[in-house]
Design an enzyme around this catalytic site. Structure first.
Site, short mmCIF file in Angstrom:
data_model
loop_
_atom_site.label_atom_id
_atom_site.label_comp_id
_atom_site.label_asym_id
_atom_site.label_seq_id
_atom_site.Cartn_x
_atom_site.Cartn_y
_atom_site.Cartn_z
N GLU A 57 5.93 30.52 31.70
CA GLU A 57 5.10 29.98 32.11
C GLU A 57 5.11 28.22 31.92
O GLU A 57 4.88 27.82 31.09
CB GLU A 57 3.64 30.45 31.87
CG GLU A 57 2.51 29.56 32.71
CD GLU A 57 1.30 30.57 32.83
OE1 GLU A 57 1.08 31.57 32.29
OE2 GLU A 57 0.16 29.59 33.03
N GLU A 82 3.90 23.08 27.98
CA GLU A 82 2.70 22.46 28.12
C GLU A 82 2.74 21.09 27.38
O GLU A 82 2.68 21.24 26.43
CB GLU A 82 1.39 23.44 28.16
CG GLU A 82 0.13 22.29 28.36
CD GLU A 82 -0.10 21.82 29.73
OE1 GLU A 82 -0.19 22.54 30.72
OE2 GLU A 82 -0.28 20.63 29.60
N ASP A 109 7.89 18.92 28.13
CA ASP A 109 8.10 19.24 29.39
C ASP A 109 8.95 20.39 29.78
O ASP A 109 9.93 20.58 29.07
CB ASP A 109 9.06 17.99 29.84
CG ASP A 109 9.36 17.61 31.35
OD1 ASP A 109 9.43 18.71 32.24
OD2 ASP A 109 9.59 16.56 31.68
N ASP A 131 0.02 20.28 39.11
CA ASP A 131 -0.40 18.94 39.42
C ASP A 131 0.00 18.61 40.98
O ASP A 131 1.08 18.43 41.25
CB ASP A 131 -0.20 17.88 38.52
CG ASP A 131 -0.88 17.99 36.90
OD1 ASP A 131 -1.58 18.81 36.78
OD2 ASP A 131 0.10 17.59 36.06
N LYS A 135 -0.89 11.88 46.73
CA LYS A 135 -0.29 10.55 47.61
C LYS A 135 1.36 10.80 47.93
O LYS A 135 1.91 11.19 46.83
CB LYS A 135 -0.69 9.44 46.37
CG LYS A 135 -1.88 8.97 46.49
CD LYS A 135 -2.42 7.62 45.62
CE LYS A 135 -3.87 7.50 45.61
NZ LYS A 135 -4.25 6.72 44.44
N ASP A 167 -3.74 25.51 45.38
CA ASP A 167 -4.75 25.24 46.26
C ASP A 167 -4.86 24.20 47.19
O ASP A 167 -5.82 23.68 47.49
CB ASP A 167 -6.34 25.65 45.70
CG ASP A 167 -6.67 24.65 44.54
OD1 ASP A 167 -5.73 23.78 44.42
OD2 ASP A 167 -7.43 24.90 43.97
N THR A 205 -6.82 31.58 36.60
CA THR A 205 -6.76 30.48 35.61
C THR A 205 -7.72 29.50 35.55
O THR A 205 -8.57 29.69 36.65
CB THR A 205 -5.34 29.78 35.84
OG1 THR A 205 -5.71 28.75 37.07
CG2 THR A 205 -4.15 30.41 36.30
N GLU A 208 -7.88 27.16 38.45
CA GLU A 208 -8.09 27.78 39.73
C GLU A 208 -9.87 28.10 40.04
O GLU A 208 -10.04 27.79 41.22
CB GLU A 208 -7.49 29.21 39.67
CG GLU A 208 -7.71 30.16 40.90
CD GLU A 208 -7.04 31.61 40.34
OE1 GLU A 208 -6.31 32.06 39.47
OE2 GLU A 208 -7.18 32.53 41.38
C1 LIG Z 1 -3.42 21.42 37.39
S1 LIG Z 1 -2.93 21.93 35.91
C2 LIG Z 1 -2.88 23.65 35.85
C3 LIG Z 1 -2.96 24.32 34.45
C4 LIG Z 1 -2.92 25.95 34.54
N1 LIG Z 1 -1.87 26.45 35.22
C5 LIG Z 1 -3.83 26.53 35.32
O1 LIG Z 1 -4.16 26.78 36.57
O2 LIG Z 1 -5.25 26.38 34.81
C6 LIG Z 1 -1.12 21.46 35.41
C7 LIG Z 1 -0.60 21.62 34.33
O3 LIG Z 1 0.63 21.34 34.37
C8 LIG Z 1 1.06 20.68 33.09
N2 LIG Z 1 2.16 19.95 33.54
C9 LIG Z 1 2.60 18.94 34.11
N3 LIG Z 1 3.83 18.65 34.25
C10 LIG Z 1 4.48 19.47 33.39
C11 LIG Z 1 5.76 19.63 33.09
N4 LIG Z 1 6.85 18.97 33.52
N5 LIG Z 1 5.98 20.66 32.22
C12 LIG Z 1 5.17 21.43 31.79
N6 LIG Z 1 3.78 21.38 32.01
C13 LIG Z 1 3.58 20.34 33.01
C14 LIG Z 1 0.03 19.66 33.10
O4 LIG Z 1 -0.45 19.12 31.68
C15 LIG Z 1 -1.19 20.48 33.23
O5 LIG Z 1 -1.82 21.18 32.22
#
Ligand SMILES: C[S@@+](CC[C@H](N)C(=O)[O-])C[C@H]1O[C@@H](n2cnc3c(N)ncnc32)[C@H](O)[C@@H]1O
Length: 225
Positions: A57, A82, A109, A131, A135, A167, A205, A208
């Site tokens: 994940e 994460e 990462d 994320d 933009k 979404d 999640t 979500e």
């Molecule tokens: C909008 S959140 C969604 C989190 C989760 N999947 C959920 O649906 O509740 C996006 C997540 O991706 C993580 N993220 C962003 N870039 C990442 C990367 N390169 N590797 C791992 N995680 C990353 C962020 O820290 C954040 O927790």
């Protein structure tokens, strides 16, 4: 610059992190080191011998989906990446409370973790509500890029599956455009309900439930050719 030329990871919408609760801080010190995926090339057998499959994940947020999948599939090794400390703190709490022995984490990462995995080792990958970087000048920060798609294709087994959910309508179109042109991935949807209705094995999640996007959640499942 990392080896595959991907741009550095940026934090989206999190200026300040919340204070970590004492119990979670304790678990970060005691439990996290025991389930951390070491840096460098990954020896999956050393992480959990005899796992039936290995799933990943990417960006697990608070870790509730990852923990639910781990609970439902105790013979599967579930890797999570994460970078956000609060997310990792929440995930270790889930691992502790549910007594999970099949979750391994890397705080960092996911693109580096992917590069550290052997070829054709993963059966499933989840990218849920990444994320959105809405933009246009930030689109290059989106996780779904040609380089990441190539790494996903390399690390997934033939017949392995990738689930992408969002979404945000523009990100849905962006991801579909890039993943459907990749010869390595076949979109499995046969009818609109296949992407409009959450898949039967999905676990909701935290992100979500916030409904911050501009469209209903879309779930795209792809099969590695
Ligand atoms: C909008 S959140 C969604 C989190 C989760 N999947 C959920 O649906 O509740 C996006 C997540 O991706 C993580 N993220 C962003 N870039 C990442 C990367 N390169 N590797 C791992 N995680 C990353 C962020 O820290 C954040 O927790």
């Amino acid at each position: 610059m990392p080896a595959d030329n991907h741009p550095p990871m940026r934090s989206y919408g999190r200026i300040k992190s919340r204070p970590i609760k004492p119990r979670q801080a304790g678990l970060l010190e005691t439990l996290l080191p025991t389930i951390t995926i070491p840096d460098g090339p990954i020896d999956l057998a050393a992480l959990k011998p005899n796992a039936r499959e290995v799933w990943l994940e990417i960006g697990f947020g608070g870790g509730e989906h990852m923990a639910t999948q781990a609970e439902r599939n105790p013979d599967v090794l579930i890797l999570g990446a994460e970078p956000f400390l609060n997310g990792v703190a929440s995930a270790v709490r889930h691992v502790d409370e549910r007594g999970l022995t099949n979750v391994r984490l890397r705080m960092g990462d996911a693109r580096q973790l992917l590069m550290d995995l052997p070829d054709a080792c993963l059966t499933r990958v989840f990218i849920l509500f990444p994320d959105p970087w809405p933009k246009a000048r930030h689109h290059k920060r989106r996780l779904i890029q040609a380089e990441t798609i190539a790494e996903l294709a390399r690390a997934l087994k033939p017949g392995g599956r990738l689930r992408f959910a969002t979404d945000v309508a523009d990100y849905a179109a962006w991801a579909l455009e890039r993943l459907t042109v990749a010869p390595t991935f076949n979109w499995t949807a046969e009818r609109p309900d296949d992407w409009r209705i959450p898949p039967i094995d999905h676990a909701t999640t935290r992100y979500e439930t916030k409904q911050l996007g501009d469209c209903a959640p879309a779930f795209f499942d792809f099969e590695r050719a």
